[in-house]
Design an enzyme around this catalytic site. Structure first.
Site, PDB file in Angstrom:
ATOM      1  N   GLY A  75      43.000  39.294  35.609  1.00 39.82           N
ATOM      2  CA  GLY A  75      43.109  37.840  35.482  1.00 39.82           C
ATOM      3  C   GLY A  75      44.456  37.299  35.930  1.00 39.82           C
ATOM      4  CB  THR A  76      47.928  38.425  35.325  1.00 44.13           C
ATOM      5  OG1 THR A  76      47.771  38.398  33.900  1.00 44.13           O
ATOM      6  CG2 THR A  76      49.327  37.964  35.685  1.00 44.13           C
ATOM      7  CG  ASN A 160      43.808  32.162  26.260  1.00 47.55           C
ATOM      8  OD1 ASN A 160      43.867  31.137  26.943  1.00 47.55           O
ATOM      9  ND2 ASN A 160      44.885  32.745  25.776  1.00 47.55           N
ATOM     10  CB  SER A 208      40.251  39.672  33.420  1.00 46.56           C
ATOM     11  OG  SER A 208      40.860  40.863  33.005  1.00 46.56           O
ATOM     12  CG  HIS A 210      40.854  43.631  29.997  1.00 43.87           C
ATOM     13  ND1 HIS A 210      41.331  43.312  28.750  1.00 43.87           N
ATOM     14  CD2 HIS A 210      41.581  42.910  30.877  1.00 43.87           C
ATOM     15  CE1 HIS A 210      42.332  42.435  28.877  1.00 43.87           C
ATOM     16  NE2 HIS A 210      42.491  42.171  30.164  1.00 43.87           N
ATOM     17  CB  CYS A 334      50.762  37.079  25.927  1.00 43.96           C
ATOM     18  SG  CYS A 334      49.232  37.023  26.810  1.00 43.96           S
TER      19      CYS A 334
HETATM   20  N1  PLP Z   1      43.575  34.048  31.615  1.00 46.65           N
HETATM   21  C1  PLP Z   1      43.066  34.012  30.372  1.00 46.65           C
HETATM   22  C2  PLP Z   1      42.374  32.784  29.882  1.00 46.65           C
HETATM   23  C3  PLP Z   1      43.186  35.132  29.535  1.00 46.65           C
HETATM   24  O1  PLP Z   1      42.694  35.097  28.297  1.00 46.65           O
HETATM   25  C4  PLP Z   1      43.855  36.285  30.029  1.00 46.65           C
HETATM   26  C5  PLP Z   1      44.062  37.474  29.159  1.00 46.65           C
HETATM   27  O2  PLP Z   1      44.279  37.355  27.975  1.00 46.65           O
HETATM   28  C6  PLP Z   1      44.351  36.262  31.350  1.00 46.65           C
HETATM   29  C7  PLP Z   1      44.188  35.128  32.109  1.00 46.65           C
HETATM   30  C8  PLP Z   1      45.046  37.462  31.932  1.00 46.65           C
HETATM   31  O3  PLP Z   1      44.109  38.452  32.269  1.00 46.65           O
HETATM   32  P1  PLP Z   1      44.583  39.990  32.499  1.00 46.65           P
HETATM   33  O4  PLP Z   1      44.814  40.557  31.147  1.00 46.65           O
HETATM   34  O5  PLP Z   1      43.413  40.613  33.187  1.00 46.65           O
HETATM   35  O6  PLP Z   1      45.783  39.943  33.377  1.00 46.65           O
END
Ligand code: PLP
Length: 389
Positions: A75-76, A160, A208, A210, A334
């Protein structure tokens, strides 16, 4: 001593376990089917067949073309690639230099937008959200103006921390009318909501693996054909020259398999989880004093419920829950490590002392009605104890 019963895992928004069928699908690609999908020989070609099959599978599930799918590390990366890639390309082509996003985005979007503002000369507009966490289409309409200076708009589909679902189709219509690209972070939505990219009206969408019972470190970015884009990673010609680097075939195969499985059970599983979620919400609001739900009751993700427990520190609640065998979160994975009050709750107008009592439960495949009953038995006792009662 810690409770010996199996952990009741209510933190599926942080991550999910890899499904057994996903593990089985990935396994051969670590060993006998180890080829590099770019190689000409048959070992490579076999890996390439699996890679392209995964691309078709994912594309079909979201109403996209296979060539519109870019595999990423999660996702990042997907969020960074969409924001940076589209903003820089549009800026180079048209001079457009404003980014529009919201203050409740995941840091993968928000900090990327700040970086583009602070180090690449972009202007930034953060749309207001109401107390429920929703963005009014009229606010986007106002911020867009005639659209000529807008490089990219990025609005998450589902949040999230509070689970609120934004009116993406309405926001997408506004962007499309002006020819402005719209990206959505669908990391939390994938597997819980339909991700038809035409219905959503988006030009880019990140996910993402996972978060939907696939492996960590892999995701996909949908990028509508024709959207201006400069790659984040340059090098070889992988992924149609949009993401250099040898593809992680086992993880990509696993993610595609995971996506097929969650999509197949999405309607039934969402209905099941919604019932459990509402039992949890109803029970907590009834059994715990001085508590409120954060974010709109609807539309919200079927698996997510978040609260403010006034007069307690979330950290203390989480430790006590953990000792009772319950895994929950104070918000995003995070921010819970950083011990900062959540930027999402702050954007909703929730005071800092209240935000310190933010608690999130996110349900999933393993969640049962007994789990919810157990939480409803333990949480009121824990909160009363921590309040010194
Ligand atoms: N965007 C949202 C809404 C998320 O909840 C997360 C992960 O918590 C991410 C992006 C980041 O994803 P990744 O953990 O695959 O980098």
């Amino acid at each position: 001593m810690a409770n010996q019963r199996p952990t009741i895992y209510l933190d599926h928004a942080a991550t999910t376990p890899v499904a057994p069928a996903v593990l089985a699908a990935m396994q051969p690609y670590f060993s006998e089917l180890y080829g590099n999908p770019s190689s000409i020989h048959r070992v490579g070609r076999r890996a390439n067949v699996a890679l392209e099959q995964a691309r078709r599978t994912v594309a079909e599930a979201i109403g996209a073309l296979p060539k519109e799918i870019i595999f990423t590390s999660g996702g990042t990366e997907g969020d960074n690639a969409a924001l940076r890639g589209i903003a820089l390309a549009r800026n180079a082509a048209t001079g457009a230099n404003r980014i529009i996003t919201s203050p409740i985005e995941h840091h993968a979007v928000l900090h990327t937008a700040f970086d583009l503002r602070d180090h690449f000369g972009f202007d930034l507009t953060l749309l207001p959200v109401d107390r429920d966490g929703l963005i009014a289409p009229s606010e986007l309409e106002r911020a867009l103006g005639d659209g000529h200076d807008i490089a990219v708009v990025s609005i998450m589909l589902a949040n999230n921390e509070i689970g609120v679902i934004q009116p993406l189709a309405a926001l997408g219509e506004l962007c499309r009318a002006l020819g402005v690209p719209l990206h959505t972070d669908a990391v939390q939505a994938a597997g819980k909501l339909a991700l038809d990219v035409t219905e959503l009206g988006v030009d880019a969408l990140s996910t993402s693996g996972h978060k939907f019972y696939g492996p960590k470190g892999v995701g996909f970015l949908y990028l509508r054909h024709g959207t201006p884009y400069l790659p984040l990673l340059t090098g070889g010609s992988h992924e149609g020259n949009r993401r250099a680097g040898t593809e992680n075939v086992p993880l990509i195969v696993g993610m595609a398999q995971a996506f097929v499985l969650v999509e197949a059970e999405r309607a039934a599983e969402s209905a099941r989880l919604r019932v459990l979620r509402d039992q949890l919400i109803g029970g907590i609001l009834e059994e715990v004093a001085d508590v409120y739900l954060t974010g709109a009751p609807e539309p919200r993700l079927p698996n997510l419920a978040s609260f403010v427990l006034r007069g307690v520190e979330a950290e203390g609640v989480l430790i006590a829950l953990d000792l009772a065998g319950i895994a929950a979160s104070s918000g995003s994975a995070c921010t819970s490590a950083a011990q900062q009050p959540s930027h999402v709750l702050e954007a909703l107008g929730i005071t800092a002392p209240d935000a310190h009592g933010g608690l999130r439960f996110s349900l999933g495949r393993s969640t049962t009605v007994d789990d919810i009953r157990y939480v409803l038995e333990k949480l009121p006792q824990i909160v009363t104890q921590l309040r010194g009662g």
